[in-house]
Design a protein around this motif. Structure first.
Motif, PDB file in Angstrom:
ATOM      1  N   GLU A 138       0.850   6.508   7.932  1.00  0.00           N
ATOM      2  CA  GLU A 138       2.040   6.351   7.096  1.00  0.00           C
ATOM      3  C   GLU A 138       2.136   4.916   6.574  1.00  0.00           C
ATOM      4  O   GLU A 138       2.082   3.959   7.346  1.00  0.00           O
ATOM      5  CB  GLU A 138       3.293   6.685   7.907  1.00  0.00           C
ATOM      6  CG  GLU A 138       4.576   6.554   7.112  1.00  0.00           C
ATOM      7  CD  GLU A 138       5.824   6.854   7.923  1.00  0.00           C
ATOM      8  OE1 GLU A 138       6.889   6.993   7.293  1.00  0.00           O
ATOM      9  OE2 GLU A 138       5.743   6.938   9.164  1.00  0.00           O
ATOM     10  N   PRO A 139       2.283   4.735   5.271  1.00  0.00           N
ATOM     11  CA  PRO A 139       2.423   3.390   4.722  1.00  0.00           C
ATOM     12  C   PRO A 139       3.729   2.726   5.158  1.00  0.00           C
ATOM     13  O   PRO A 139       4.737   3.396   5.402  1.00  0.00           O
ATOM     14  CB  PRO A 139       2.428   3.619   3.205  1.00  0.00           C
ATOM     15  CG  PRO A 139       1.872   4.979   3.001  1.00  0.00           C
ATOM     16  CD  PRO A 139       2.228   5.761   4.233  1.00  0.00           C
ATOM     17  N   GLY A 199      -4.566   9.126   6.834  1.00  0.00           N
ATOM     18  CA  GLY A 199      -3.208   9.669   6.871  1.00  0.00           C
ATOM     19  C   GLY A 199      -2.199   8.802   7.589  1.00  0.00           C
ATOM     20  O   GLY A 199      -1.131   9.285   7.986  1.00  0.00           O
ATOM     21  N   SER A 228       6.852   3.620   3.237  1.00  0.00           N
ATOM     22  CA  SER A 228       7.504   4.869   3.636  1.00  0.00           C
ATOM     23  C   SER A 228       8.445   4.636   4.819  1.00  0.00           C
ATOM     24  O   SER A 228       9.563   5.153   4.841  1.00  0.00           O
ATOM     25  CB  SER A 228       6.445   5.913   3.987  1.00  0.00           C
ATOM     26  OG  SER A 228       7.038   7.075   4.517  1.00  0.00           O
ATOM     27  N   LEU A 284       0.831  -1.212   0.000  1.00  0.00           N
ATOM     28  CA  LEU A 284       0.000   0.000   0.000  1.00  0.00           C
ATOM     29  C   LEU A 284       0.862   1.258   0.000  1.00  0.00           C
ATOM     30  O   LEU A 284       1.833   1.362   0.746  1.00  0.00           O
ATOM     31  CB  LEU A 284      -0.903   0.027   1.231  1.00  0.00           C
ATOM     32  CG  LEU A 284      -2.006  -1.015   1.299  1.00  0.00           C
ATOM     33  CD1 LEU A 284      -2.779  -0.867   2.604  1.00  0.00           C
ATOM     34  CD2 LEU A 284      -2.948  -0.904   0.108  1.00  0.00           C
ATOM     35  N   GLU A 285       0.462   2.217  -0.837  1.00  0.00           N
ATOM     36  CA  GLU A 285       1.158   3.498  -0.875  1.00  0.00           C
ATOM     37  C   GLU A 285       0.347   4.599  -0.221  1.00  0.00           C
ATOM     38  O   GLU A 285       0.845   5.704  -0.018  1.00  0.00           O
ATOM     39  CB  GLU A 285       1.514   3.858  -2.310  1.00  0.00           C
ATOM     40  CG  GLU A 285       2.556   2.905  -2.881  1.00  0.00           C
ATOM     41  CD  GLU A 285       3.027   3.300  -4.265  1.00  0.00           C
ATOM     42  OE1 GLU A 285       2.781   4.452  -4.678  1.00  0.00           O
ATOM     43  OE2 GLU A 285       3.639   2.459  -4.912  1.00  0.00           O
ATOM     44  N   GLU A 286      -0.905   4.287   0.119  1.00  0.00           N
ATOM     45  CA  GLU A 286      -1.774   5.258   0.788  1.00  0.00           C
ATOM     46  C   GLU A 286      -2.711   4.485   1.709  1.00  0.00           C
ATOM     47  O   GLU A 286      -3.224   3.427   1.345  1.00  0.00           O
ATOM     48  CB  GLU A 286      -2.570   6.042  -0.253  1.00  0.00           C
ATOM     49  CG  GLU A 286      -3.282   7.234   0.325  1.00  0.00           C
ATOM     50  CD  GLU A 286      -3.895   8.091  -0.774  1.00  0.00           C
ATOM     51  OE1 GLU A 286      -5.069   8.473  -0.596  1.00  0.00           O
ATOM     52  OE2 GLU A 286      -3.223   8.373  -1.784  1.00  0.00           O
ATOM     53  N   ILE A 287      -2.926   5.052   2.906  1.00  0.00           N
ATOM     54  CA  ILE A 287      -3.786   4.413   3.900  1.00  0.00           C
ATOM     55  C   ILE A 287      -4.770   5.462   4.408  1.00  0.00           C
ATOM     56  O   ILE A 287      -4.384   6.612   4.662  1.00  0.00           O
ATOM     57  CB  ILE A 287      -2.946   3.835   5.064  1.00  0.00           C
ATOM     58  CG1 ILE A 287      -1.965   2.780   4.529  1.00  0.00           C
ATOM     59  CG2 ILE A 287      -3.842   3.224   6.149  1.00  0.00           C
ATOM     60  CD1 ILE A 287      -0.973   2.265   5.548  1.00  0.00           C
TER      61      ILE A 287
END
Length: 191
Positions: A116-117, A114, A120, A108-111
């Motif tokens: 943080e994946p 907000g 990241s 996942l690049e977005e959760i």
């Protein structure tokens, strides 16, 4: 290179099962006692360098654990995972909070909210490990004092995994440390 990853001591929010993330909370009395136990555990280890997250709970744990034996280098790459809108909330089930999304899915690049994946966090950890690789030799012994989710990212980066492995299965308790041997200049780092 030997790398010791330690998690900060207990905070009031740990006891209350609240998501701390980037909230800058101090240790409580029990957390300070745990940091003293960590000091006793690592007292005979000669570290080449000591690094810590700049958040109060990790910084205070590092200060208690090493005393005036070492200068502590604070590095923002060691900050805890951001839990976005959920910081301060009691978390019994992340899945319920984020509509069934697995917040530990490394793809996942977005959760939602907000958070943080994982990718990241892994990027920050790998950047930090690259820094260690460039600045210290294979005989170095490094202490890193950080946070629960970050310790999971270090474990993922420094150990081998099968395709079935799940991120975050290794969990450090408060003021617990785990030793890693990075053989062959981090040959096991997973990018």
């Amino acid at each position: 290179m030997k790398i010791y990853i330690a998690r900060h001591g207990l905070t009031d929010w740990n006891k209350e099962m609240r998501a701390q993330g980037r909230k800058d909370l101090p240790l409580n009395a029990e957390g300070r006692a745990q940091a003293e136990e960590l000091r006793n555990t690592i007292k005979d280890i000669e570290f080449t360098a000591v690094y810590a997250s700049p958040l109060k709970r990790a910084a205070e744990t590092a200060q208690i654990a090493v005393g005036d034996r070492y200068d502590i280098i604070y590095d923002d790459r060691l900050l805890e995972r951001s839990f976005g809108d959920f910081e301060g909330k009691v978390v019994k089930s992340w899945s319920e909070l984020v509509d069934g999304v697995n917040i530990d899915d490394i793809a996942l690049e977005e959760i939602p909210g907000g958070v943080e994946p994982v990718c990241s966090m892994l990027a920050r950890v790998n950047s930090f490990l690259d820094y260690l690789k460039e600045n210290y030799d294979d005989n170095a012994t490094i202490l890193v004092v950080g946070h629960g989710a970050m310790s999971k990212a270090f474990d993922w980066a420094l150990t081998e995994h099968s395709a079935d492995d799940v991120f975050g299965k290794t969990h450090l308790g408060n003021a617990e440390a785990k030793k890693y041997e990075a053989k062959g200049r981090f040959s096991t780092i997973r990018k």
